[in-house]
Design a protein around this motif. Structure first.
Motif, PDB file in Angstrom:
ATOM      1  N   GLU A   1     -12.688  37.333  78.514  1.00  0.00           N
ATOM      2  CA  GLU A   1     -11.524  38.166  78.857  1.00  0.00           C
ATOM      3  C   GLU A   1     -10.848  38.714  77.601  1.00  0.00           C
ATOM      4  OE1 GLU A   1      -7.982  36.358  80.870  1.00  0.00           O
ATOM      5  OE2 GLU A   1      -8.087  38.218  82.035  1.00  0.00           O
ATOM      6  N   ILE A   2     -10.672  37.858  76.596  1.00  0.00           N
ATOM      7  CA  ILE A   2      -9.991  38.300  75.369  1.00  0.00           C
ATOM      8  C   ILE A   2     -10.806  39.394  74.678  1.00  0.00           C
ATOM      9  CG2 ILE A   2      -9.341  37.583  73.026  1.00  0.00           C
ATOM     10  CD1 ILE A   2      -8.485  34.865  74.271  1.00  0.00           C
TER      11      ILE A   2
ATOM     12  N   MET B   1      -2.139  34.583  75.653  1.00  0.00           N
ATOM     13  CA  MET B   1      -2.422  36.024  75.721  1.00  0.00           C
ATOM     14  C   MET B   1      -1.116  36.724  76.069  1.00  0.00           C
ATOM     15  SD  MET B   1      -5.988  35.979  77.880  1.00  0.00           S
ATOM     16  CE  MET B   1      -6.125  37.759  77.972  1.00  0.00           C
ATOM     17  N   VAL B   2      -0.637  37.563  75.135  1.00  0.00           N
ATOM     18  CA  VAL B   2       0.609  38.295  75.381  1.00  0.00           C
ATOM     19  C   VAL B   2       0.227  39.606  76.048  1.00  0.00           C
ATOM     20  CG1 VAL B   2       2.691  39.298  74.369  1.00  0.00           C
ATOM     21  CG2 VAL B   2       1.663  37.230  73.357  1.00  0.00           C
ATOM     22  N   LEU B   3       0.707  39.791  77.277  1.00  0.00           N
ATOM     23  CA  LEU B   3       0.226  40.894  78.123  1.00  0.00           C
ATOM     24  C   LEU B   3       1.359  41.795  78.598  1.00  0.00           C
ATOM     25  CD1 LEU B   3      -1.947  38.395  80.050  1.00  0.00           C
ATOM     26  CD2 LEU B   3      -2.948  40.451  79.038  1.00  0.00           C
ATOM     27  N   GLU B   4       0.977  42.979  79.028  1.00  0.00           N
ATOM     28  CA  GLU B   4       1.919  43.942  79.613  1.00  0.00           C
ATOM     29  C   GLU B   4       2.546  43.326  80.866  1.00  0.00           C
ATOM     30  OE1 GLU B   4      -0.127  47.512  80.630  1.00  0.00           O
ATOM     31  OE2 GLU B   4       1.687  48.549  81.286  1.00  0.00           O
TER      32      GLU B   4
ATOM     33  N   PHE C   1     -10.005  39.811  83.475  1.00  0.00           N
ATOM     34  CA  PHE C   1     -11.342  40.230  83.018  1.00  0.00           C
ATOM     35  C   PHE C   1     -12.208  39.022  82.677  1.00  0.00           C
ATOM     36  CE2 PHE C   1     -11.167  44.844  82.792  1.00  0.00           C
ATOM     37  CZ  PHE C   1      -9.824  45.055  83.047  1.00  0.00           C
ATOM     38  N   GLY C   2     -11.828  37.867  83.258  1.00  0.00           N
ATOM     39  CA  GLY C   2     -12.558  36.633  82.959  1.00  0.00           C
ATOM     40  C   GLY C   2     -13.992  36.645  83.453  1.00  0.00           C
ATOM     41  N   LEU C   3     -14.267  37.483  84.484  1.00  0.00           N
ATOM     42  CA  LEU C   3     -15.631  37.497  85.039  1.00  0.00           C
ATOM     43  C   LEU C   3     -16.376  38.763  84.651  1.00  0.00           C
ATOM     44  CD1 LEU C   3     -14.969  36.124  88.628  1.00  0.00           C
ATOM     45  CD2 LEU C   3     -16.115  34.974  86.741  1.00  0.00           C
TER      46      LEU C   3
END
Ligand SMILES: CN(C)C[C@H]1CC[C@H](N2C(=O)NCc3cnc4ccc(-c5cc(Cl)c(O)c(Cl)c5)cc4c32)CC1
Length: 338
Positions: A56-57, A83-86, A150-152
């Motif tokens: 994902e990263i 993970m700093v996300l929107e 988006f891990g998969l």
């Protein structure tokens, strides 16, 4: 919990959700005051899910699009990933559909065009998402969709086979070729999931559903589903083109962008290009250079290393402020008391 690695960089607030093996907290980015969502994962409890985090990263560092949740910063410590996300204040599209029972065609069309734009962009960059569903589409403050989790995902460059089993994603959205364990192309499986998604938007329930998984799989592999009376001819035709059992007969993303139902009343093909420019924004560079006491050239060079450190986050959040018409200003730190 101390989360000392975030001290001074982000002001942590309450937990706003959980995504499987992660906790998601609201936070404020201290230099801009902008809200962010911080996905926190404890390495010990990740177990065999650790590769998913790396996947994902890596994917999110490469993806920069108005309908994909933006990754601003990654912090890795001995015990944790942050993970700093929107931040997406309006939550999941899933809850939005449930609250409205089902969506009118016009509204579903606007949302689906955004989904086609996001998926067209990632396919163009060589990624398949493989877990497309309303729970993974969030709404921002302007009711725009942002694709998450988006891990998969996979870059189908031979990477597909070894994730064939773990990536059933959600059974109700899984393509027939994927659940039958055959070789498959991620892009084609995504198109199937988008067909299920469009059906859910327009009907408020799933085309193939059953508590019993083997029964559900039989229904998917039959390819037979009900089409309620309220669906227009064009929407029925589009859903059918996406829910083709044979992946080779399925509509492709390139055909989707000019499909009559998506063009109707909007008359423009779906645009999947990112609104983000390759060139950095001068106003943001200027503000950063002043704040850090550097020349603009130095500042621009630092930002363009895209380390996904605090500087990357600060740059993107300044850019967000500019795109929302807010002043491109950093919060000046209080003078250190002498
Ligand atoms: C499949 N579901 C269960 C997953 C849930 C996870 C929590 C979500 N969430 C809230 O619960 N409250 C509000 C909220 C606000 N902004 C968010 C921004 C990003 C993410 C995010 C982004 C990525 Cl890329 C990711 O992988 C994960 Cl797990 C989360 C979640 C947010 C959020 C909603 C969907």
């Amino acid at each position: 919990m101390s989360y000392s690695e975030l001290k001074g960089l982000y002001h942590l607030r309450e937990t706003i959700g959980s995504g499987g093996f992660a906790k998601v907290k609201l936070a404020y980015h201290s230099l801009t005051g902008e809200k962010v969502a911080i996905k926190i994962m404890d390495k010990r409890s990740l177990g065999e899910d650790l590769p998913r985090v790396k996947t994902e990263i890596a994917a999110m560092q490469d993806l920069c699009h108005q309908h994909i949740c933006k990754l601003y910063q990654v912090i890795e410590t001995a015990d944790r990933f942050y993970m700093v996300l929107e931040y997406c204040p309006e939550g999941e599209l899933f809850d939005y559909i449930v609250a409205k029972d089902k969506l009118e065609e016009e509204e579903a069309k606007i949302f689906f065009r955004q989904i086609v734009a996001a998926v067209g962009y990632i396919h163009n960059k060589g990624y398949a998402h493989r877990d497309l569903k309303p729970e993974n589409l969030l709404l921002d403050e302007d009711q725009n969709l942002k694709l998450i989790d988006f891990g998969l995902c996979a870059k189908p460059r031979g990477g597909m086979e070894n994730v064939l089993y773990t990536c059933c994603g959600s059974p109700a959205y899984a393509a027939p070729e994927l659940i039958s364990g055959r070789e498959y192309l991620g892009a084609e499986a995504d198109i199937w999931s988008m067909g299920i998604l469009l059906y859910a938007l327009l009907c408020g329930y799933l085309p193939f559903d059953d508590e019993n998984i083997p029964q559900l799989y039989k229904k998917i592999q039959s390819g037979k589903y009900e089409t309620p009376w309220w669906l227009s001819q064009d929407s029925k035709e589009l859903i059918s083109a996406m829910l083709q059992l044979d992946p080779k007969r399925r509509v492709t993303i390139n055909q989707l962008v000019t499909h009559p139902w998506l063009m109707e009343a909007i008359d423009m093909p779906v645009e999947w290009n990112s609104k983000y420019k390759r060139k950095v924004d001068d106003d943001c560079i200027t503000e950063l250079a002043v704040h850090y006491g550097k020349s603009r050239q130095e500042m621009e060079a630092d930002v363009q290393e895209w380390k996904f450190d605090y500087l990357t986050a600060t740059y993107f959040l300044l850019l967000e402020k500019k795109m929302k018409g807010r002043p491109v200003r950093l919060i000046q730190q209080q003078q250190k008391s002498s």
